[in-house]
Scaffold this motif. Structure first.
Motif, PDB file in Angstrom:
ATOM      1  N   ASP A 109       0.867  -1.181   0.000  1.00 38.31           N
ATOM      2  CA  ASP A 109       0.000   0.000   0.000  1.00 38.31           C
ATOM      3  C   ASP A 109       0.903   1.231   0.000  1.00 38.31           C
ATOM      4  OD1 ASP A 109      -1.751   2.108   0.329  1.00 38.31           O
ATOM      5  OD2 ASP A 109      -3.001   1.078   1.802  1.00 38.31           O
ATOM      6  N   SER A 111       0.453   4.242  -0.437  1.00 36.86           N
ATOM      7  CA  SER A 111      -0.056   5.455   0.183  1.00 36.86           C
ATOM      8  C   SER A 111       0.163   5.457   1.696  1.00 36.86           C
ATOM      9  CB  SER A 111      -1.551   5.622  -0.118  1.00 36.86           C
ATOM     10  OG  SER A 111      -2.319   4.615   0.537  1.00 36.86           O
ATOM     11  N   ARG A 112       0.363   4.275   2.279  1.00 35.64           N
ATOM     12  CA  ARG A 112       0.507   4.169   3.740  1.00 35.64           C
ATOM     13  C   ARG A 112       1.885   3.683   4.172  1.00 35.64           C
ATOM     14  NH1 ARG A 112      -4.111   0.925   6.521  1.00 35.64           N
ATOM     15  NH2 ARG A 112      -3.277   2.084   8.316  1.00 35.64           N
TER      16      ARG A 112
END
Length: 331
Positions: A109, A111-112
């Protein structure tokens, strides 16, 4: 508020046999897997540290982040992978190998999960080239050790590297490693409990007392792990020495405590009184949430200390839990 854990670690699940790769079969790190997500980092034939899949499994990291309400985790390699004692070409090869592995973990992920790269700090030209490559590849900064052999951070070459990081906008996390006086601290993890905080204080003071901060641009974005080690507690002692001894201040034109606006620290101090002192010393704008996840010496439920602190205001907690890191990393 966005919650950012800016000090966590990764170790790849596997990597090539470095002893075979370089033809030097002496204590290269490798992974001995035990099954069930458990493993041991090995140095040659010696056991170094037991770890589990939270070091390499992006989804396991995300699951723990959800449990602890962490929005973004910024991971860096465990320092045993630095390779600073090896020939520079081999250390560069390792840096590329582990930097690429970090990006693979973050792919769970992007974005995280974010990453800091590593560099072969024993060779400044190669380090500058690799941090530039890694930043273009998606890393959000670089992690370096606090010394290379006998060279502290005020070494001319390392200062050149830090200047390059400022020039390209690469934030720097300084993490202690290869602790002093290990022969006197063979048991009870005393090298980590005593030597590691002392190494961090030495790193900070080497930049302050040498006048290196006078030669570095204020645009340099620099953070020291583990709450700055023993530095915050002993800063009054340093100021007193600077005031009363000319040999202390000969290369440092200003009171040592006046340089706290040149760097950040993380919050990994595990005690409310210690965090209060840290914030009082550094200011609430220069402390960032750092857990040392997923290691046993880290915060087991990320953010617990800051969230539960009785003496911090809600705005101060918001800065420490994520606002400062968002500014530091430009997220």
């Amino acid at each position: 508020m966005t919650i950012i854990d800016m000090h966590s670690h990764f170790v790849p699940e596997n990597w090539p046999d470095l002893a075979e790769r370089f033809g030097t079969p002496r204590n290269w790190p490798w992974m001995r897997h035990h099954g069930g997500g458990q493993a041991m980092i090995m140095l040659g034939e010696e056991e170094f540290r037991p770890i589990d899949e939270r070091c390499w499994n992006g989804q396991a990291k995300l699951d723990d982040m959800d449990r602890d309400n962490v929005d973004i985790q910024i991971m860096s390699a465990t320092p045993v992978l630095f390779g600073y004692t090896r020939p520079a070409e081999q250390a560069l090869d390792c840096a590329k190998l582990f930097n690429d592995a970090a990006r693979d973990i973050c792919a769970a992920d992007p974005s995280r999960l974010k990453s800091l790269c590593q560099v072969p700090l024993q060779d400044i030209d190669k380090s500058c080239a690799e941090v530039s490559r890694a930043m273009k590849d998606g890393h959000v900064g670089v992690q370096i050790g606090n010394h290379v052999g006998e060279k502290n951070l005020d070494d001319a070459g390392i200062v050149t590297f830090l200047h390059h990081c400022a020039d390209i906008g690469a934030p720097v996390l300084v993490h202690p490693w290869d602790m002093m006086a290990r022969e006197r601290m063979p048991k009870y993890m005393l090298a980590w409990l005593v030597g590691m905080p002392a190494e961090t204080q030495l790193s900070i003071l080497s930049l302050i007392m040498s006048g290196a901060f006078e030669r570095l641009p204020k645009s340099l974005t620099l953070c020291f792990a583990h709450g700055g080690g023993s530095f915050p507690y002993l800063l009054g002692r340093v100021d007193n020495a600077w005031t009363h001894r000319d040999i202390v201040r000969k290369d440092c034109p200003n009171l040592p405590s006046s340089y706290v606006d040149r760097f950040f620290v993380d919050s990994a101090v595990f005690n409310q009184a210690a965090l209060s002192l840290l914030v009082a010393t550094m200011g609430e704008d220069r402390v960032m949430l750092g857990s040392d996840y997923p290691f046993p010496l880290g915060e087991q439920r990320v953010g617990t200390l800051v969230r539960g602190h009785d003496g911090l205001s809600a705005p101060a907690k918001a800065k420490i839990m994520g606002g400062n890191a968002a500014r530091f990393f430009g997220l």
